[in-house]
Design an enzyme around this catalytic site. Structure first.
Site, short mmCIF file in Angstrom:
data_model
loop_
_atom_site.label_atom_id
_atom_site.label_comp_id
_atom_site.label_asym_id
_atom_site.label_seq_id
_atom_site.Cartn_x
_atom_site.Cartn_y
_atom_site.Cartn_z
N GLU A 70 22.43 101.16 26.76
CA GLU A 70 20.96 101.25 26.79
C GLU A 70 20.31 100.05 26.09
O GLU A 70 20.05 100.08 24.89
CB GLU A 70 20.50 102.55 26.11
CG GLU A 70 19.00 102.75 26.16
CD GLU A 70 18.56 104.08 25.57
OE1 GLU A 70 17.34 104.28 25.43
OE2 GLU A 70 19.42 104.92 25.24
N LYS A 92 21.61 102.13 31.23
CA LYS A 92 20.38 102.89 31.00
C LYS A 92 19.28 101.91 30.58
O LYS A 92 19.03 101.71 29.40
CB LYS A 92 20.60 103.96 29.92
CG LYS A 92 19.35 104.82 29.67
CD LYS A 92 19.64 105.95 28.69
CE LYS A 92 18.36 106.75 28.41
NZ LYS A 92 18.60 107.92 27.53
#
Length: 335
Positions: free
Chosen positions: A185, A227
């Site tokens: 992420e 992500k």
């Protein structure tokens, strides 16, 4: 950009690849319920719920046991506290999730601190002792993990991107060594008044650094889930249409994300549920994508449920219906 070559995978990497595909398959996404104890306690207090080990557990139990959740959610991310707890029927959270058709995940970073000498830019910590923690999580049934790097449009530089990319690569390689799929992420924050173009520049810089570091570390891209943020103007700037956001986001991903990546699960980044879903719906319609796209939302899915519940056992079903409605809405954008 440096790319890794995809070959026939050993059995363990084949399993990682299969798990990564399951997490991003069409029609389902990932529920992020991994707020730290401090953050979750603050959210409970905002709803006039006394924060405690029990109320945090009850809230996370409410989410994962919503009947039919697995129809729109493939995995759920927890923090360490929840991962080690049991439901009120004494089933450990990871065991209960698998029995309910949902893959259990764990957030393994330990938060951010300022990177000295870089104007407030942040670096994510948590590498110390990570191998031992991952071994424990794997033994207890973790299918995937998450590590969040945070970038601000105003402070990102090639160095801060590389520093966080290096940490993400070390984390991802360690996860794969323990049979755990890493969710990666690199979030460019949407706070502030920056333009769409500035968001795109920062997102390119972050992603380029991440995948260069992954190539150096030997991370198998078919066994990860990316992500990222959507490329949007800052929340204090004039909004862009969902189609414009999708086009800008795809342009960045096409140039910076290798086709070997198993799938992409977008974070909501503080955008309202309807906006995040609209962005994803438009992006899903782009025919030239190399990877499946889905959601990995937190607040966009759960805030309404928390407010409806309010700590009242009699309102659990109503809260679960609110959660399920948001999850189904998000899942429709991925079909």
């Amino acid at each position: 950009m440096l790319l890794t070559m995809t070959t026939t995978l050993p059995a363990d990497l084949a399993t990682l690849s299969d798990t990564a595909r399951r997490l991003t398959q069409a029609g389902r996404g990932i529920l992020a319920a991994d707020e730290s104890i401090r953050t979750m306690s603050a959210r409970l207090e905002n709803e006039d719920i006394p924060p405690s080990v029990t109320t945090r557990r009850d809230y996370r139990e409410l989410l994962v046991t919503a009947e039919g959740l697995s129809e729109s959610v493939s995995g759920v991310i927890w923090c360490d506290e929840t991962f080690g707890q049991a439901l009120s029927d004494d089933r450990p959270f990871p065991v209960a999730a698998r029995e309910l058709g949902i893959l259990p995940g764990i957030k393994v970073d330990t938060g951010t601190k300022e990177l000295p000498g870089h104007d407030g830019a942040l670096i994510t910590e948590g590498l110390d002792g990570l191998d031992d923690r991952l071994a424990s999580y794997a033994e207890r049934g973790a299918a995937f993990a998450k590590w969040r790097a945070v970038f601000d449009v105003a402070t990102i530089t090639p160095y801060t991107a590389r520093a966080n990319g290096h940490a993400l690569a070390r984390y991802a390689a360690s996860c794969q060594a323990h049979g755990i799929v890493p969710i990666v992420e690199p979030e460019v924050l949407c706070n502030g008044g920056h333009s769409l173009g500035e968001s795109a520049r920062a997102s390119r810089l972050a992603l380029n650094a991440v995948f260069e570091e992954f190539a150096q570390a030997g991370v198998e891209l078919s066994g990860i889930v990316l992500k990222p943020n959507f490329v949007t103007p800052g929340l204090a700037a004039s909004a862009a249409t969902a189609r414009t956001v999708a086009a800008a986001t795809f342009d960045v991903l096409r140039d910076e994300v290798p086709a070997a990546v198993a799938g992409i699960a977008f974070l909501s980044g503080g955008h309202p549920t309807e906006d995040a879903c609209a962005f994803l719906d438009e992006l899903k319609a782009v025919p030239a994508r190399s990877w499946p796209v889905t959601f990995s939302f937190g607040r966009a899915l759960v805030s309404e449920a928390l407010s409806v519940w309010g700590g009242d056992p009699g309102k659990v079903k109503a809260a679960q219906e609110a959660l399920l409605g948001n999850c189904r809405r998000a899942a429709r954008t991925t079909r």
